[in-house]
Write a protein that holds these residues in place. Structure first.
Motif, mmCIF file in Angstrom:
data_model
loop_
_atom_site.group_PDB
_atom_site.id
_atom_site.type_symbol
_atom_site.label_atom_id
_atom_site.label_comp_id
_atom_site.label_asym_id
_atom_site.label_seq_id
_atom_site.Cartn_x
_atom_site.Cartn_y
_atom_site.Cartn_z
ATOM 1 N N ARG A 171 0.861 -1.188 0.000
ATOM 2 C CA ARG A 171 0.000 0.000 0.000
ATOM 3 C C ARG A 171 0.897 1.238 0.000
ATOM 4 N N ASP A 172 0.725 2.055 -1.013
ATOM 5 C CA ASP A 172 1.466 3.312 -1.094
ATOM 6 C C ASP A 172 0.570 4.355 -1.741
ATOM 7 N N SER A 173 1.175 5.435 -2.224
ATOM 8 C CA SER A 173 0.368 6.520 -2.788
ATOM 9 C C SER A 173 -0.423 6.064 -4.010
ATOM 10 N N ALA A 174 0.008 4.972 -4.640
ATOM 11 C CA ALA A 174 -0.695 4.465 -5.829
ATOM 12 C C ALA A 174 -1.857 3.547 -5.451
ATOM 13 N N GLY A 175 -2.003 3.270 -4.156
ATOM 14 C CA GLY A 175 -3.126 2.436 -3.722
ATOM 15 C C GLY A 175 -2.685 1.085 -3.191
ATOM 16 N N LEU A 176 -3.640 0.176 -3.122
ATOM 17 C CA LEU A 176 -3.405 -1.157 -2.563
ATOM 18 C C LEU A 176 -3.263 -2.172 -3.698
ATOM 19 N N ARG A 177 -2.194 -2.990 -3.628
ATOM 20 C CA ARG A 177 -1.973 -3.979 -4.681
ATOM 21 C C ARG A 177 -1.522 -5.304 -4.069
ATOM 22 N N ALA A 178 -1.757 -6.382 -4.819
ATOM 23 C CA ALA A 178 -1.270 -7.696 -4.396
ATOM 24 C C ALA A 178 -0.514 -8.323 -5.558
ATOM 25 N N LEU A 179 0.714 -8.762 -5.269
ATOM 26 C CA LEU A 179 1.541 -9.416 -6.286
ATOM 27 C C LEU A 179 1.978 -10.775 -5.750
ATOM 28 N N SER A 180 2.376 -11.652 -6.650
ATOM 29 C CA SER A 180 2.976 -12.900 -6.204
ATOM 30 C C SER A 180 4.274 -12.565 -5.486
ATOM 31 N N ALA A 181 4.515 -13.200 -4.331
ATOM 32 C CA ALA A 181 5.743 -12.923 -3.579
ATOM 33 C C ALA A 181 6.841 -13.910 -3.943
ATOM 34 N N GLU A 182 6.537 -14.837 -4.859
ATOM 35 C CA GLU A 182 7.514 -15.885 -5.200
ATOM 36 C C GLU A 182 8.291 -15.496 -6.452
ATOM 37 N N CYS A 183 9.600 -15.393 -6.277
ATOM 38 C CA CYS A 183 10.452 -15.028 -7.416
ATOM 39 C C CYS A 183 10.351 -16.106 -8.492
ATOM 40 N N PRO A 184 10.066 -15.720 -9.740
ATOM 41 C CA PRO A 184 9.920 -16.711 -10.808
ATOM 42 C C PRO A 184 11.228 -17.437 -11.124
ATOM 43 N N HIS A 185 12.362 -16.924 -10.645
ATOM 44 C CA HIS A 185 13.640 -17.576 -10.950
ATOM 45 C C HIS A 185 13.759 -18.914 -10.225
ATOM 46 N N ALA A 186 13.600 -18.903 -8.912
ATOM 47 C CA ALA A 186 13.706 -20.161 -8.161
ATOM 48 C C ALA A 186 12.778 -20.197 -6.959
ATOM 49 N N GLY A 187 11.853 -19.276 -6.882
ATOM 50 C CA GLY A 187 10.797 -19.379 -5.884
ATOM 51 C C GLY A 187 11.065 -18.757 -4.535
ATOM 52 N N TYR A 188 12.198 -18.086 -4.357
ATOM 53 C CA TYR A 188 12.436 -17.419 -3.071
ATOM 54 C C TYR A 188 11.461 -16.255 -2.902
ATOM 55 N N LEU A 189 11.237 -15.867 -1.652
ATOM 56 C CA LEU A 189 10.282 -14.784 -1.411
ATOM 57 C C LEU A 189 10.952 -13.423 -1.584
ATOM 58 N N VAL A 190 10.273 -12.559 -2.302
ATOM 59 C CA VAL A 190 10.805 -11.210 -2.504
ATOM 60 C C VAL A 190 10.596 -10.381 -1.239
ATOM 61 N N GLN A 191 11.305 -9.290 -1.156
ATOM 62 C CA GLN A 191 11.145 -8.387 -0.011
ATOM 63 C C GLN A 191 11.273 -6.941 -0.479
ATOM 64 N N ASP A 192 10.874 -6.032 0.407
ATOM 65 C CA ASP A 192 10.895 -4.606 0.078
ATOM 66 C C ASP A 192 12.334 -4.139 -0.131
ATOM 67 N N ASN A 193 12.548 -3.423 -1.225
ATOM 68 C CA ASN A 193 13.880 -2.878 -1.491
ATOM 69 C C ASN A 193 13.875 -1.360 -1.405
ATOM 70 N N GLY A 194 12.717 -0.775 -1.024
ATOM 71 C CA GLY A 194 12.601 0.684 -0.993
ATOM 72 C C GLY A 194 12.485 1.237 -2.404
ATOM 73 N N GLY A 195 12.077 2.475 -2.505
ATOM 74 C CA GLY A 195 12.006 3.119 -3.815
ATOM 75 C C GLY A 195 11.022 2.482 -4.772
ATOM 76 N N GLY A 196 10.008 1.845 -4.238
ATOM 77 C CA GLY A 196 9.006 1.229 -5.114
ATOM 78 C C GLY A 196 9.505 -0.027 -5.796
ATOM 79 N N GLN A 197 10.448 -0.712 -5.153
ATOM 80 C CA GLN A 197 10.996 -1.933 -5.755
ATOM 81 C C GLN A 197 10.926 -3.104 -4.776
ATOM 82 N N LEU A 198 10.847 -4.303 -5.368
ATOM 83 C CA LEU A 198 10.920 -5.539 -4.585
ATOM 84 C C LEU A 198 12.164 -6.284 -5.056
ATOM 85 N N ILE A 199 12.866 -6.885 -4.125
ATOM 86 C CA ILE A 199 14.094 -7.594 -4.503
ATOM 87 C C ILE A 199 14.041 -9.029 -4.015
ATOM 88 N N CYS A 200 14.620 -9.920 -4.798
ATOM 89 C CA CYS A 200 14.742 -11.310 -4.360
ATOM 90 C C CYS A 200 16.127 -11.460 -3.734
#
Ligand code: FES
Length: 208
Positions: free
Chosen positions: A140-169
């Protein structure tokens, strides 16, 4: 006679299997889709991309109270208030509550709205406690509420917040946009799938 019966059964069985496969075309390995409360993953078989075997999605009841689930879609129509249509009083209130809902869709409660204030990036892991087959990240940020898959398509690890509107595996540093799951950096070849999320009566639901 036996042969005819066998052929008929094979035809019926084949028709039933075909009906259980998502109509959406499978375009890449690892692509997932929820269809008729089952999760399908795109796999390669005999050089072709096909949907793999469906995995049932455990579904919790949407909410104990019938009225809140109606409000996300019903809010767009003024007839949502009971007093607006006197003729509707003969029918049960829930009968007209969700005119846009389809019977195949169901909702899973993810959290109370108060748990996801602005600026939140929260991962819900799949499992019994969440009722989810796949892990989900709520943002949830200024753009609203969203839901994404948390599983990295590379090998399935869970992504996490990287700041700056990014998610990192954290496994191999694939980078994704928290806005829409778009792939920003590999090694993953794909972005994160997006899910439909709605908020109603102070609760957040994932729609399947
Ligand atoms: S598992 Fe995510 S980058 Fe490898």
């Amino acid at each position: 006679m036996v042969g005819l019966f066998g052929a008929a059964m094979a035809f019926i069985s084949g028709a039933a299997v075909a009906a259980d496969v998502p109509k959406l075309k499978c375009t890449r390995v690892g692509q997932t889709v929820i269809y008729r409360n089952q999760k399908f993953t795109c796999v390669k078989k005999g050089g072709k991309l096909v949907w793999g075997k469906g995995v049932p999605v455990p579904v919790k009841s949407a909410s104990p109270t019938p009225s809140p689930s109606a409000s996300p879609s019903a809010s767009a129509t003024p007839s949502a208030t009971p007093s607006a249509s006197p003729s509707a009083s003969a029918a049960s209130p829930t009968a007209t509550a969700t005119p846009t809902a389809t019977p195949t869709k169901s909702q899973i409660k993810l959290a109370n709205s108060s748990e996801i204030p602005n600026g939140t990036v929260k991962v819900f892991q799949g499992g019994r406690t969440t009722g989810l087959v796949a892990s989900i990240v709520l943002i949830r940020d200024s753009a609203g509420l969203r839901a994404l898959s948390a599983e990295c398509p590379h090998a399935g690890y869970l992504v996490q917040d990287n700041g700056g509107g990014q998610l990192i595996c954290p496994a191999h540093n694939s980078l994704f946009s928290a806005k829409d799951g778009e792939l920003l950096r590999g090694p993953s070849s794909y972005g994160l799938s997006r899910y439909v999320v709605t908020e109603s009566g102070g609760e957040i639901f994932l729609t399947l």
